[in-house]
Scaffold this motif. Structure first.
Motif, PDB file in Angstrom:
ATOM      1  N   ASP A 166       0.856  -1.178   0.000  1.00  0.00           N
ATOM      2  CA  ASP A 166       0.000   0.000   0.000  1.00  0.00           C
ATOM      3  C   ASP A 166       0.894   1.230   0.000  1.00  0.00           C
ATOM      4  N   GLU A 167       0.841   2.017  -1.076  1.00  0.00           N
ATOM      5  CA  GLU A 167       1.679   3.204  -1.210  1.00  0.00           C
ATOM      6  C   GLU A 167       0.874   4.487  -1.016  1.00  0.00           C
ATOM      7  N   GLY A 168      -0.211   4.402  -0.228  1.00  0.00           N
ATOM      8  CA  GLY A 168      -0.978   5.592   0.095  1.00  0.00           C
ATOM      9  C   GLY A 168      -1.652   6.188  -1.118  1.00  0.00           C
ATOM     10  N   CYS A 169      -1.483   7.479  -1.291  1.00  0.00           N
ATOM     11  CA  CYS A 169      -2.121   8.157  -2.411  1.00  0.00           C
ATOM     12  C   CYS A 169      -1.519   7.775  -3.759  1.00  0.00           C
ATOM     13  N   ASN A 170      -0.434   7.043  -3.761  1.00  0.00           N
ATOM     14  CA  ASN A 170       0.146   6.529  -4.996  1.00  0.00           C
ATOM     15  C   ASN A 170      -0.476   5.192  -5.403  1.00  0.00           C
ATOM     16  N   GLY A 171      -1.427   4.720  -4.620  1.00  0.00           N
ATOM     17  CA  GLY A 171      -2.090   3.465  -4.951  1.00  0.00           C
ATOM     18  C   GLY A 171      -1.329   2.258  -4.436  1.00  0.00           C
ATOM     19  N   LEU A 172      -1.584   1.121  -5.037  1.00  0.00           N
ATOM     20  CA  LEU A 172      -0.892  -0.118  -4.669  1.00  0.00           C
ATOM     21  C   LEU A 172       0.269  -0.368  -5.625  1.00  0.00           C
ATOM     22  N   ALA A 173       1.320  -0.984  -5.101  1.00  0.00           N
ATOM     23  CA  ALA A 173       2.463  -1.366  -5.927  1.00  0.00           C
ATOM     24  C   ALA A 173       2.598  -2.882  -5.894  1.00  0.00           C
ATOM     25  N   ILE A 174       3.029  -3.429  -7.014  1.00  0.00           N
ATOM     26  CA  ILE A 174       3.287  -4.864  -7.124  1.00  0.00           C
ATOM     27  C   ILE A 174       4.784  -5.069  -7.277  1.00  0.00           C
ATOM     28  N   HIS A 175       5.333  -5.938  -6.447  1.00  0.00           N
ATOM     29  CA  HIS A 175       6.776  -6.183  -6.427  1.00  0.00           C
ATOM     30  C   HIS A 175       7.035  -7.626  -6.845  1.00  0.00           C
ATOM     31  N   VAL A 176       7.920  -7.803  -7.809  1.00  0.00           N
ATOM     32  CA  VAL A 176       8.282  -9.138  -8.293  1.00  0.00           C
ATOM     33  C   VAL A 176       9.773  -9.329  -8.058  1.00  0.00           C
ATOM     34  N   LEU A 187       6.056  -2.388  -9.858  1.00  0.00           N
ATOM     35  CA  LEU A 187       5.081  -1.967 -10.842  1.00  0.00           C
ATOM     36  C   LEU A 187       3.904  -1.306 -10.132  1.00  0.00           C
ATOM     37  N   ALA A 188       3.373  -0.242 -10.716  1.00  0.00           N
ATOM     38  CA  ALA A 188       2.168   0.385 -10.182  1.00  0.00           C
ATOM     39  C   ALA A 188       0.966  -0.460 -10.578  1.00  0.00           C
ATOM     40  N   ALA A 189       0.162  -0.855  -9.606  1.00  0.00           N
ATOM     41  CA  ALA A 189      -0.964  -1.738  -9.890  1.00  0.00           C
ATOM     42  C   ALA A 189      -1.949  -1.095 -10.850  1.00  0.00           C
ATOM     43  N   ASN A 190      -2.083   0.238 -10.801  1.00  0.00           N
ATOM     44  CA  ASN A 190      -3.037   0.911 -11.676  1.00  0.00           C
ATOM     45  C   ASN A 190      -2.635   0.840 -13.145  1.00  0.00           C
ATOM     46  N   GLU A 191      -1.353   0.518 -13.421  1.00  0.00           N
ATOM     47  CA  GLU A 191      -0.926   0.365 -14.815  1.00  0.00           C
ATOM     48  C   GLU A 191      -1.663  -0.772 -15.515  1.00  0.00           C
ATOM     49  N   PHE A 192      -2.204  -1.683 -14.731  1.00  0.00           N
ATOM     50  CA  PHE A 192      -2.835  -2.861 -15.308  1.00  0.00           C
ATOM     51  C   PHE A 192      -4.278  -2.595 -15.744  1.00  0.00           C
ATOM     52  N   PHE A 193      -4.811  -1.435 -15.436  1.00  0.00           N
ATOM     53  CA  PHE A 193      -6.228  -1.162 -15.714  1.00  0.00           C
ATOM     54  C   PHE A 193      -6.368   0.061 -16.633  1.00  0.00           C
ATOM     55  N   GLU A 194      -7.392   0.029 -17.473  1.00  0.00           N
ATOM     56  CA  GLU A 194      -7.603   1.111 -18.423  1.00  0.00           C
ATOM     57  C   GLU A 194      -8.016   2.404 -17.730  1.00  0.00           C
ATOM     58  N   GLY A 195      -8.866   2.306 -16.713  1.00  0.00           N
ATOM     59  CA  GLY A 195      -9.309   3.492 -15.996  1.00  0.00           C
ATOM     60  C   GLY A 195      -8.694   3.558 -14.604  1.00  0.00           C
ATOM     61  N   PHE A 196      -9.073   4.598 -13.854  1.00  0.00           N
ATOM     62  CA  PHE A 196      -8.561   4.778 -12.499  1.00  0.00           C
ATOM     63  C   PHE A 196      -9.351   3.938 -11.501  1.00  0.00           C
ATOM     64  N   TYR A 197      -8.627   3.234 -10.671  1.00  0.00           N
ATOM     65  CA  TYR A 197      -9.231   2.483  -9.574  1.00  0.00           C
ATOM     66  C   TYR A 197      -8.568   2.932  -8.281  1.00  0.00           C
TER      67      TYR A 197
END
Length: 850
Positions: A661-671, A712-722
């Motif tokens: 959880d990166e706060g106002c930056n949304g969620l991040a995915i780490h590989v 990776l920013a999780a929101n990159e995976f979606f077309e719109g804002f979540y």
């Protein structure tokens, strides 16, 4: 006298173990000063050596950890053995590998040895002193009586130590630290005693050292004979790995006793921690050949065990602490080691092997043998060599103001370190030597002035010895070292308990900018029900009972214990009134406690393994409990995993995925790809609401290089804002679970992580529909397949008598998990139940024919 160093195989010498035929008794302090003063009415009990007084009594059924506490330091303990000796003209040596602690030895009425350091081995030449029938007597003097002698006071106090004057004696603090180690102080011959017949040609010391130079390995062997040779000797060192054999030779001239052999191994295979490569090992053997006075050729074969080629260094630049192996930075993760048997301090090679296999299976790549413990047997280090587990090895100094400058103390320490360092450096797994456990931290916390935080013993004396004995071995002064105060987390190494004993929020693992946690995450981890059933009062035992609390770790003088710490995080994670739950539903209270410590540990290591993390390692305090109970161990004292072990097993694997959880930056995915190979994978990101899929499932193919980590920013995976982190709160949450799944190109699961908002337990529902089917494979090995139609939180498998390889996992909707039972018998019928934290009830395991 130096220990034999790299000698770990058969020798030309004949050794007889003096393990049987022993008797022992307890006497008031100084009531007998020699064997002649022992009363004929003394009652002697049978014992097998090695042992301690406590383990010998336990073997006879006269004492146990469940008995009333007994002060083993309060009495003198006598051991005696009657043995026969061979009629031989060869040199004969009597060996004592460890005597705890104030010991005197008599052979046939003659005083032959006095020892005051349990970490020193002794050899006594008894040639000409043996008879056909011999009596060996050992007296272990009362440590309590010795502690009562008047001595200078320390400059600071160590609250965990029962008697501050223990600092004068070279012995373990185990059993002498009320609050976290049981009252079973080690007294007696805790290491083997042996008799050895040595031929005229025998090796006293053999030290093997390795280095790497431009892809080739250098092997250096220093050999010292027990006495100068009467004739010239041809010495040959043979090194093997697979089909590769390399030999090097030298000659020991008549009248000489030392030799050096050097050979080069081309295209050397390096030893790696298992998370980053193969722990490649080579075998070594020394052959000696000489001519007898009659002209006969005499050969001697000496096994030198296995060794590895690796380069290890510590990068402490910019205030950090990073272990570099073969020029690759290693994220070190693991736990602090405890003796497998706290009473005897002894374990078999098989026990060590099983314990280290468990460490490796958990994705751990380091154990720390702390200064509060004992130097462990070579069998443990050999297991670490084979399995690719790094060892943080501390010298046995902890917390106290040691009396450096006292001549007797200094001589004893010098002897100890020469022996132990010479032994330790032959193991590929030993990554560094650390001077002590928390001496600097304790001095600072007690209020000692700054110049006393860094005693010369650990900053001058030991480093000088290291340069003499093992100049290539990395050295670190103390387990907590660096910064404006020794336990400052963002400089050097620290005992980090921000998340844990200091009750900080989970975000503190990042906020404190931890560089390397030499110990961390101490919780009173609740064992499984089967272990609770083996405690006093059994399954009826409740956490408020004194017999439960007696085994709950605490700091002396504190008004809280580590169960309070666990309860704090149960409330933080699940928003539950913990005292009310403990009163109303004790079983669920324990279950949530298990899940909370597991989730906190996994979340902390996920934080530390991020690409942008400042942390280069963390070692959990402890790997294994000392006694059955809610101890610090992630494995109980019987070797059974607790919930935290399972969570860490998933979080610490070389290939892993995490969500943060990166706060106002949304969620991040780490590989993360720790391995030395390129990783091709498919990452799937899914959203769930009320336990069912919500919205599109998205995928992305990823390629990670060797030892690479991505963010990776999780929101990159979606077309719109979540609003995936629910940071902006524009309306209700659109989901309650987001999951990241990592699979290889064939579709096999590599790693999986589910994220849901803190403070929530998903609503219990009757329609989760978990199924649990047991089958047997073609070899008859039982296998359990667990599936669920909806998201199942913290799935718990309860199979009395059978331990699953995974447990307390989340299960995605429509997903399944195959569970093995590593120690089950072929054809074994496993019974039990499976339930999720958000399910109404448990479901029985159903047997399904293959």
């Amino acid at each position: 006298m130096p220990m034999p160093g790299a000698i770990r195989g058969p020798n030309s010498q004949h050794r007889e173990s003096l393990s049987s035929g022993w008797e022992f008794c307890a006497r008031p302090p100084d009531s007998a000063l020699s064997p002649l003063e022992l009363s004929e009415q003394t009652t002697w009990l049978k014992a097998t050596v090695p042992c301690t007084a406590a383990s010998a009594l336990r073997e006879l059924g006269q004492w146990s950890l469940d008995s009333a506490p007994r002060r083993f330091d309060a009495e003198d303990w006598w051991f005696r053995c009657h043995f026969s000796a061979s009629d031989s003209n060869e040199q004969c040596t009597l060996g004592f590998d460890g005597l705890a602690t104030l010991a005197d030895v008599w052979l046939n009425g003659e005083h032959i040895l006095a020892s005051e350091n349990m970490f020193v081995a002794h050899e006594v030449d008894v040639t000409g002193r043996l008879q056909q029938h011999n009596w060996l007597y050992l007296r272990f003097r009362s440590l309590d009586k010795a502690l009562a002698a008047k001595r200078p006071r320390p400059r600071w106090k160590a609250p965990m130590i029962e008697n501050q004057q223990l600092r004068w004696f070279r012995t373990t603090v185990l059993g002498r630290t009320p609050g976290w180690s049981p009252s079973a102080a080690a007294v007696g011959p805790y290491q083997p005693i042996w008799l050895e017949y040595r031929k005229a040609l025998s090796v006293k010391h053999a030290q093997l050292r390795t280095s790497i130079d431009n892809g080739s390995g250098n092997v250096h062997l220093d050999v010292e004979l027990a006495s100068p040779s009467a004739a010239a000797i041809a010495a040959q060192l043979t090194v093997r790995r697979g089909e590769q054999t390399i030999r090097g030779t030298t000659r020991i001239e008549a009248g000489q006793s030392r030799a050096h052999v050097h050979l080069v191994v081309s295209d050397v295979q390096r030893w790696w921690p298992h998370t980053h490569g193969e722990p490649a090992l080579y075998s070594a053997q020394l052959s000696l050949e000489s001519q007898s006075p009659s002209g006969e050729t005499v050969s001697h074969e000496i096994g030198l065990g296995h060794f590895g080629f690796r380069a290890v260094r510590i990068d402490a630049s910019d205030g950090g602490f990073r272990v570099i192996v073969n020029d690759v930075p290693i994220f070190c993760r693991g736990a602090c080691w405890t003796p497998l048997d706290i009473v005897s301090l002894h374990a078999s090679a098989g026990d060590y092997e099983q314990a280290i296999e468990q460490v490796r299976a958990a994705g751990m790549n380091m154990i720390r043998i702390g200064g509060t413990m004992v130097y462990e047997d070579d069998a443990l280090l050999e297991a670490c060599d084979r399995h690719g587990i790094l060892v943080w090895q501390e010298l046995m100094f902890a917390n106290m103001d040691f009396p450096q400058g006292d001549p007797k103390f200094d001589r004893s320490v010098q002897q100890e370190l020469h022996q132990q360092l010479g032994r330790l450096i032959s193991h590929a797994s030993v990554a560094l030597i650390c001077g002590n456990s928390e001496v600097e931290q304790q001095a600072a916390m007690f209020g000692a002035t700054r110049e006393r935080w860094t005693p010369p013993l650990f900053h001058e004396v030991i480093p000088a010895l290291m340069r003499e004995i093992c100049p290539d071995m990395p050295y670190w002064p103390s387990s907590a070292h660096g910064g404006s105060f020794p336990h400052q987390p963002n400089v050097g190494t620290a005992s980090y308990y921000g998340v844990g004993a200091y009750l900080r929020a989970l975000e503190d693992a990042r906020r404190s900018e931890v560089r390397f946690a030499s110990e961390c995450l101490a919780f009173a981890n609740v064992p499984e029900d089967a272990t609770i059933a083996r405690m006093p009062r059994g399954a009826a035992l409740r956490v408020h009972h004194p017999e439960w609390k007696a085994r709950t770790p605490r700091d002396l003088g504190a008004g809280w214990d580590f169960e309070d710490v666990r309860d704090h995080y149960v409330k933080e994670l699940f928003g539950i009134d913990v005292p009310a739950l403990r009163y109303s539903d004790h079983d669920r209270y324990l279950h949530l406690g298990r899940i909370a410590t597991a989730e906190v540990m996994a979340a902390t290591f996920a934080e530390w393994r991020r690409k942008r993390s400042s942390c280069d390692g963390g070692l959990v305090w402890f790997l294994r409990d000392l006694v059955p109970g809610a101890g610090w161990g992630i494995v109980d004292s019987f070797g059974q995993p607790k919930s935290a072990y399972y969570a860490l097993r998933r979080a610490l694997q070389p290939v892993a995925v995490f969500i943060s959880d990166e706060g106002c930056n949304g969620l991040a995915i780490h590989v993360v790809n720790d391995s030395r190979d390129e990783l091709k994978t498919v990452l799937t990101v899914s959203l769930y609401r009320n336990g069912e899929p919500h919205g599109a499932e998205v995928q992305r193919e990823l390629t990670l290089g060797a030892h690479e980590t991505l963010e990776l920013a999780a929101n990159e995976f979606f077309e719109g804002f979540y609003d995936l982190a629910y940071a902006y709160r524009f309306g209700p949450k659109i989901h309650d679970v987001i999951a990241a799944t990592l699979r290889d190109p064939r579709g096999d699961l590599l790693s999986e992580h589910a994220h849901f908002h803190r403070g929530e337990i998903l609503r219990r529902g009757s329609e989760i529909e978990i199924a649990a089917a047991l089958t047997h494979d073609e070899l008859g090995v039982p296998t359990l397949r667990v599936s669920s139609k909806k998201f199942a939180q913290s799935v718990y498998i309860d199979t009395p008598g059978a331990v699953p390889h995974d447990n307390y996992f989340h299960l995605l909707p429509g997903g399944s998990r195959t569970i093995r039972f590593p120690h089950a018998l072929a054809g074994q019928r496993i019974e039990g139940t499976v339930r999720a934290l958000n399910s109404v009830s448990a479901v029985p395991i159903v047997f399904s024919a293959p």
